[in-house]
Design an enzyme around this catalytic site. Structure first.
Site, PDB file in Angstrom:
ATOM      1  N   GLU A  91      27.319  41.809   7.148  1.00 45.65           N
ATOM      2  CA  GLU A  91      25.933  42.283   7.265  1.00 45.65           C
ATOM      3  C   GLU A  91      25.032  41.117   7.716  1.00 45.65           C
ATOM      4  O   GLU A  91      24.164  41.266   8.570  1.00 45.65           O
ATOM      5  CB  GLU A  91      25.471  42.843   5.915  1.00 45.65           C
ATOM      6  CG  GLU A  91      24.032  43.345   5.873  1.00 45.65           C
ATOM      7  CD  GLU A  91      23.783  44.560   6.753  1.00 45.65           C
ATOM      8  OE1 GLU A  91      24.760  45.272   7.058  1.00 45.65           O
ATOM      9  OE2 GLU A  91      22.613  44.764   7.147  1.00 45.65           O
ATOM     10  N   TRP A 124      21.420  40.576  15.813  1.00 52.17           N
ATOM     11  CA  TRP A 124      20.097  41.124  16.182  1.00 52.17           C
ATOM     12  C   TRP A 124      19.308  40.065  16.954  1.00 52.17           C
ATOM     13  O   TRP A 124      18.615  40.352  17.924  1.00 52.17           O
ATOM     14  CB  TRP A 124      19.293  41.503  14.925  1.00 52.17           C
ATOM     15  CG  TRP A 124      19.447  42.932  14.479  1.00 52.17           C
ATOM     16  CD1 TRP A 124      20.165  43.355  13.403  1.00 52.17           C
ATOM     17  CD2 TRP A 124      18.878  44.114  15.085  1.00 52.17           C
ATOM     18  NE1 TRP A 124      20.060  44.728  13.303  1.00 52.17           N
ATOM     19  CE2 TRP A 124      19.284  45.212  14.311  1.00 52.17           C
ATOM     20  CE3 TRP A 124      18.063  44.334  16.198  1.00 52.17           C
ATOM     21  CZ2 TRP A 124      18.902  46.518  14.615  1.00 52.17           C
ATOM     22  CZ3 TRP A 124      17.685  45.632  16.502  1.00 52.17           C
ATOM     23  CH2 TRP A 124      18.109  46.713  15.716  1.00 52.17           C
ATOM     24  N   TRP A 147      -4.658  53.918  20.157  1.00 49.19           N
ATOM     25  CA  TRP A 147      -4.824  53.192  18.895  1.00 49.19           C
ATOM     26  C   TRP A 147      -6.272  53.263  18.442  1.00 49.19           C
ATOM     27  O   TRP A 147      -7.192  53.221  19.270  1.00 49.19           O
ATOM     28  CB  TRP A 147      -4.421  51.723  19.061  1.00 49.19           C
ATOM     29  CG  TRP A 147      -3.020  51.493  19.545  1.00 49.19           C
ATOM     30  CD1 TRP A 147      -2.634  51.129  20.794  1.00 49.19           C
ATOM     31  CD2 TRP A 147      -1.811  51.618  18.779  1.00 49.19           C
ATOM     32  NE1 TRP A 147      -1.261  51.007  20.857  1.00 49.19           N
ATOM     33  CE2 TRP A 147      -0.726  51.304  19.635  1.00 49.19           C
ATOM     34  CE3 TRP A 147      -1.529  51.952  17.450  1.00 49.19           C
ATOM     35  CZ2 TRP A 147       0.603  51.312  19.215  1.00 49.19           C
ATOM     36  CZ3 TRP A 147      -0.208  51.961  17.031  1.00 49.19           C
ATOM     37  CH2 TRP A 147       0.840  51.650  17.903  1.00 49.19           C
ATOM     38  N   ASN A 198      11.689  39.622   5.158  1.00 51.23           N
ATOM     39  CA  ASN A 198      11.900  40.635   6.208  1.00 51.23           C
ATOM     40  C   ASN A 198      11.466  42.042   5.806  1.00 51.23           C
ATOM     41  O   ASN A 198      10.796  42.735   6.569  1.00 51.23           O
ATOM     42  CB  ASN A 198      13.369  40.647   6.628  1.00 51.23           C
ATOM     43  CG  ASN A 198      13.637  41.714   7.675  1.00 51.23           C
ATOM     44  OD1 ASN A 198      13.034  41.691   8.749  1.00 51.23           O
ATOM     45  ND2 ASN A 198      14.495  42.675   7.367  1.00 51.23           N
ATOM     46  N   TRP A 221       0.080  47.183  17.855  1.00 50.71           N
ATOM     47  CA  TRP A 221       1.014  46.170  17.341  1.00 50.71           C
ATOM     48  C   TRP A 221       0.732  44.783  17.908  1.00 50.71           C
ATOM     49  O   TRP A 221       1.056  43.773  17.287  1.00 50.71           O
ATOM     50  CB  TRP A 221       2.471  46.565  17.629  1.00 50.71           C
ATOM     51  CG  TRP A 221       2.825  46.668  19.093  1.00 50.71           C
ATOM     52  CD1 TRP A 221       2.774  47.786  19.870  1.00 50.71           C
ATOM     53  CD2 TRP A 221       3.279  45.608  19.958  1.00 50.71           C
ATOM     54  NE1 TRP A 221       3.165  47.494  21.158  1.00 50.71           N
ATOM     55  CE2 TRP A 221       3.487  46.171  21.244  1.00 50.71           C
ATOM     56  CE3 TRP A 221       3.533  44.250  19.778  1.00 50.71           C
ATOM     57  CZ2 TRP A 221       3.934  45.410  22.332  1.00 50.71           C
ATOM     58  CZ3 TRP A 221       3.975  43.502  20.867  1.00 50.71           C
ATOM     59  CH2 TRP A 221       4.168  44.081  22.123  1.00 50.71           C
ATOM     60  N   TRP A 248       7.978  43.723  15.957  1.00 52.18           N
ATOM     61  CA  TRP A 248       6.739  44.506  16.063  1.00 52.18           C
ATOM     62  C   TRP A 248       6.958  45.798  16.833  1.00 52.18           C
ATOM     63  O   TRP A 248       6.477  46.854  16.436  1.00 52.18           O
ATOM     64  CB  TRP A 248       5.617  43.666  16.704  1.00 52.18           C
ATOM     65  CG  TRP A 248       4.917  42.895  15.636  1.00 52.18           C
ATOM     66  CD1 TRP A 248       5.071  41.575  15.335  1.00 52.18           C
ATOM     67  CD2 TRP A 248       4.011  43.421  14.657  1.00 52.18           C
ATOM     68  NE1 TRP A 248       4.317  41.249  14.244  1.00 52.18           N
ATOM     69  CE2 TRP A 248       3.644  42.349  13.805  1.00 52.18           C
ATOM     70  CE3 TRP A 248       3.459  44.677  14.415  1.00 52.18           C
ATOM     71  CZ2 TRP A 248       2.766  42.509  12.729  1.00 52.18           C
ATOM     72  CZ3 TRP A 248       2.582  44.842  13.344  1.00 52.18           C
ATOM     73  CH2 TRP A 248       2.240  43.776  12.520  1.00 52.18           C
TER      74      TRP A 248
HETATM   75  C1  LIG Z   1       7.241  42.605  12.453  1.00 48.42           C
HETATM   76  C2  LIG Z   1       8.375  41.601  12.398  1.00 48.42           C
HETATM   77  C3  LIG Z   1       8.214  40.342  12.965  1.00 48.42           C
HETATM   78  C4  LIG Z   1       9.250  39.409  12.939  1.00 48.42           C
HETATM   79  N1  LIG Z   1       9.057  38.180  13.522  1.00 48.42           N
HETATM   80  C5  LIG Z   1      10.063  37.283  13.542  1.00 48.42           C
HETATM   81  C6  LIG Z   1       9.889  36.007  14.168  1.00 48.42           C
HETATM   82  O1  LIG Z   1       8.849  35.697  14.717  1.00 48.42           O
HETATM   83  N2  LIG Z   1      10.933  35.139  14.134  1.00 48.42           N
HETATM   84  C7  LIG Z   1      12.124  35.448  13.547  1.00 48.42           C
HETATM   85  O2  LIG Z   1      13.042  34.616  13.561  1.00 48.42           O
HETATM   86  N3  LIG Z   1      12.329  36.657  12.983  1.00 48.42           N
HETATM   87  C8  LIG Z   1      11.341  37.581  12.956  1.00 48.42           C
HETATM   88  N4  LIG Z   1      11.539  38.794  12.348  1.00 48.42           N
HETATM   89  C9  LIG Z   1      12.879  39.125  11.826  1.00 48.42           C
HETATM   90  C10 LIG Z   1      13.121  38.758  10.341  1.00 48.42           C
HETATM   91  O3  LIG Z   1      12.080  39.264   9.555  1.00 48.42           O
HETATM   92  C11 LIG Z   1      13.230  37.263  10.113  1.00 48.42           C
HETATM   93  O4  LIG Z   1      14.181  36.697  10.991  1.00 48.42           O
HETATM   94  C12 LIG Z   1      13.687  36.938   8.685  1.00 48.42           C
HETATM   95  O5  LIG Z   1      12.834  37.519   7.741  1.00 48.42           O
HETATM   96  C13 LIG Z   1      13.731  35.429   8.504  1.00 48.42           C
HETATM   97  O6  LIG Z   1      14.142  35.103   7.199  1.00 48.42           O
HETATM   98  P1  LIG Z   1      15.589  34.555   6.915  1.00 48.42           P
HETATM   99  O7  LIG Z   1      15.932  33.446   7.838  1.00 48.42           O
HETATM  100  O8  LIG Z   1      15.649  34.284   5.449  1.00 48.42           O
HETATM  101  O9  LIG Z   1      16.467  35.823   7.266  1.00 48.42           O
HETATM  102  P2  LIG Z   1      18.008  36.230   6.990  1.00 48.42           P
HETATM  103  O10 LIG Z   1      17.971  37.573   6.396  1.00 48.42           O
HETATM  104  O11 LIG Z   1      18.653  35.146   6.172  1.00 48.42           O
HETATM  105  O12 LIG Z   1      18.607  36.314   8.422  1.00 48.42           O
HETATM  106  C14 LIG Z   1      19.310  35.243   9.070  1.00 48.42           C
HETATM  107  C15 LIG Z   1      18.827  35.055  10.468  1.00 48.42           C
HETATM  108  O13 LIG Z   1      19.106  36.205  11.267  1.00 48.42           O
HETATM  109  C16 LIG Z   1      18.056  36.408  12.210  1.00 48.42           C
HETATM  110  N5  LIG Z   1      17.420  37.689  11.906  1.00 48.42           N
HETATM  111  C17 LIG Z   1      17.332  38.326  10.713  1.00 48.42           C
HETATM  112  N6  LIG Z   1      16.718  39.519  10.848  1.00 48.42           N
HETATM  113  C18 LIG Z   1      16.406  39.636  12.153  1.00 48.42           C
HETATM  114  C19 LIG Z   1      15.770  40.647  12.917  1.00 48.42           C
HETATM  115  N7  LIG Z   1      15.334  41.795  12.372  1.00 48.42           N
HETATM  116  N8  LIG Z   1      15.601  40.419  14.229  1.00 48.42           N
HETATM  117  C20 LIG Z   1      16.042  39.293  14.811  1.00 48.42           C
HETATM  118  N9  LIG Z   1      16.663  38.304  14.152  1.00 48.42           N
HETATM  119  C21 LIG Z   1      16.840  38.477  12.832  1.00 48.42           C
HETATM  120  C22 LIG Z   1      17.055  35.270  11.996  1.00 48.42           C
HETATM  121  O14 LIG Z   1      17.354  34.244  12.897  1.00 48.42           O
HETATM  122  C23 LIG Z   1      17.329  34.856  10.568  1.00 48.42           C
HETATM  123  O15 LIG Z   1      17.002  33.520  10.306  1.00 48.42           O
HETATM  124  C24 LIG Z   1      10.499  39.753  12.346  1.00 48.42           C
HETATM  125  C25 LIG Z   1      10.654  41.027  11.785  1.00 48.42           C
HETATM  126  C26 LIG Z   1       9.608  41.927  11.788  1.00 48.42           C
HETATM  127  C27 LIG Z   1       9.802  43.286  11.159  1.00 48.42           C
END
Ligand SMILES: Cc1cc2nc3c(=O)[nH]c(=O)nc-3n(C[C@H](O)[C@H](O)[C@H](O)COP(=O)(O)OP(=O)(O)OC[C@H]3O[C@@H](n4cnc5c(N)ncnc54)[C@H](O)[C@@H]3O)c2cc1C
Length: 446
Positions: free
Chosen positions: A243, A250, A278, A313, A331, A354
């Site tokens: 997961e 992603w 909007w 997240n 958005w 977004w």
């Molecule tokens: C509205 C919105 C805006 C976001 N903006 C960003 C942003 O600017 N930069 C960013 O890196 N992530 C963004 N995310 C995705 C995600 O929320 C973050 O990557 C995550 O919360 C970072 O915390 P973590 O490293 O502990 O995540 P973990 O859950 O530990 O995930 C590990 C890595 O996987 C990648 N990842 C995880 N979820 C996503 C996802 N949905 N999409 C793409 N990559 C993902 C990231 O590189 C992350 O560090 C966004 C999500 C939403 C809904």
């Protein structure tokens, strides 16, 4: 070498500039301990890089590709300038495992549905980390360096035109990133699937800013997850690791989307029959930004963003849904605000996130699936510990009252938490309005 490029700094924000400077300081130290140095210059890379390459009589210039429209144009211009200066060059695809164009449909088209992308991504071979460069080679570079061509002193944040961030940004640099990775692979990764949606359960990696800045490589992160697989106890833990790996996929999926559609940062990916009308109410937008909407989980997230330059997240999904589907606000307003505050802002992931929430993106949330901010809060923060951490006005308040805030009478609210705002909108009414707004855009009532 590192070039401070004004075209990039234009889109930067204090938490990221601080992260960048701290990471560069660490990298420069790493080189110095090995008898070499990190060159630092400010200017247009198209001029600076060929000038330096010629001054240093470089064998070749190497760099790692990035995938935004701006990065693509810059890299192409640098390539042309190096060719004109007759300097050999080579760029690599190592910020992600599989470069754009390498995972496609059978017709060779980029995927717009993640599941199909993931099915291919997961079976492709993943190269392991490379050894650090040889100390002798690094020292030789230093000995051949002509002085005065570029500096090695770091500018201050002020000199780059930014104030110190108000948020307490997590420690930057490779050492801190490696610690985060090791901590996560010792525990969180094994319960990631079960716990990742709960902001207080400590089951996420916090590696997003490290991956964004490249202070840790994707090869190293992936190798650590595979090493954790060796230690997994049973099928559930293995699924949990996969997961997490799918989140890394992603990130690559969105990098491909951005590469093929550089406009996704300011244009809807998905076309509706008509423009989405909007509502864009400035007072509601301001309340959302300040974390004063009267919806506790939304406000907690928006305040975490301000104080930590990070947001969990699940909560990002909730606040993004609230802005677009409850406040009926474009958005792009949310994207701009995140860009101004996140330490991990990444063009591909931020626009991807977004547009997912706004139902305008690739593989997005369907427009009729609208998060209920109260039940989301109740489900993912049942004891309101996350809310209490970020919203002091609600600290110590009974979680049932917090999750039922919208149902209390004004007198009950005033008695329970006098400083916390009333809900600024009625979720039920706004849900109907959002459905109508999307149906009109789809042309359902034509
Ligand atoms: C509205 C919105 C805006 C976001 N903006 C960003 C942003 O600017 N930069 C960013 O890196 N992530 C963004 N995310 C995705 C995600 O929320 C973050 O990557 C995550 O919360 C970072 O915390 P973590 O490293 O502990 O995540 P973990 O859950 O530990 O995930 C590990 C890595 O996987 C990648 N990842 C995880 N979820 C996503 C996802 N949905 N999409 C793409 N990559 C993902 C990231 O590189 C992350 O560090 C966004 C999500 C939403 C809904």
């Amino acid at each position: 070498m590192f070039v401070f490029d004004d075209a990039v700094l234009e889109h930067a924000a204090p938490p990221r500039v601080r992260y960048l400077l701290d990471s560069l300081a660490e990298l420069r130290e790493w080189y110095r301990e090995r008898g070499s140095d990190l060159l630092l210059a400010r200017g247009d890379p198209v001029d600076v890089i060929p000038d330096l390459a010629v001054a240093y009589d470089a064998d070749r210039v190497v760099w790692n590709a990035d995938y935004s429209g701006l990065a693509n144009e810059r890299d192409a211009a640098v390539r042309r300038a190096l060719d004109e200066a007759d300097v050999a060059r080579q760029s690599f695809h190592d910020a992600i495992f599989h470069e754009p164009g390498s995972i496609t449909t059978n017709e060779g088209e980029p995927y717009s549905v993640f599941t199909y992308f993931w099915k291919k991504w997961r079976t492709r071979e993943k190269p392991g980390p490379l050894p650090a460069p040889d100390a002798e080679a690094l020292a030789a570079v230093s000995e051949n360096s002509p002085p005065d061509v570029a500096g090695t002193s770091l500018p201050t944040i002020d000199e780059l035109g930014f104030a110190e961030p108000e948020a307490g940004v997590q420690p930057a640099g490779t050492e801190a990133a490696r610690e985060r990775l090791a901590d996560f692979c010792a525990d969180g990764i094994f319960r990631y699937e079960e716990d990742r949606d709960y902001p207080t359960r400590g089951a996420v990696s916090h590696l997003s800013a490290d991956l964004k800045f490249g202070t840790i490589g994707i090869r190293e992160v992936y190798a650590a997850t595979e090493e954790a697989r060796e230690r997994a106890d049973g099928e559930e833990e293995i699924e949990s690791i996969e997961e997490f790996q799918s989140q890394l996929a992603w990130r690559e999926f969105y990098a491909h989307v951005l590469f093929y559609n550089p406009d996704v940062v300011d244009e809807n990916f998905r076309e509706y029959e008509h423009d989405i009308e909007w509502r864009n109410d400035p007072d509601e937008l301001r309340a959302w930004k300040e974390g004063e909407t009267g919806y506790p989980i939304v406000d907690a997230g928006m305040r975490q963003l301000k104080t930590e330059a990070y947001m969990h997240n699940r909560v990002r999904m909730i606040v993004a849904s609230f802005l677009t589907k409850d406040l009926l606000t474009d958005w792009r307003e949310g994207y701009d605000h995140f860009r101004a505050h996140l330490a991990d802002h990444d063009t591909a992931n931020d626009s991807g996130g977004w547009q997912w929430a706004a139902s305008t993106g690739t593989d997005a949330q369907p427009y009729f699936r609208i998060f209920n901010p109260m039940t989301q809060g109740e489900r993912y923060d049942p004891d309101a510990a996350y809310i209490g951490e970020h919203v002091p006005e609600l600290r110590g308040v009974d979680p049932d009252l917090i999750h039922g805030w919208h149902e209390l009478s004004p007198t009950q609210r005033a008695r329970t938490a006098p400083d916390y705002p009333e809900p600024i909108v009625d979720h039920g009414e706004r849900r109907e309005a959002a459905l109508a707004m999307f149906e009109a855009a789809r042309g359902d009532d034509d």
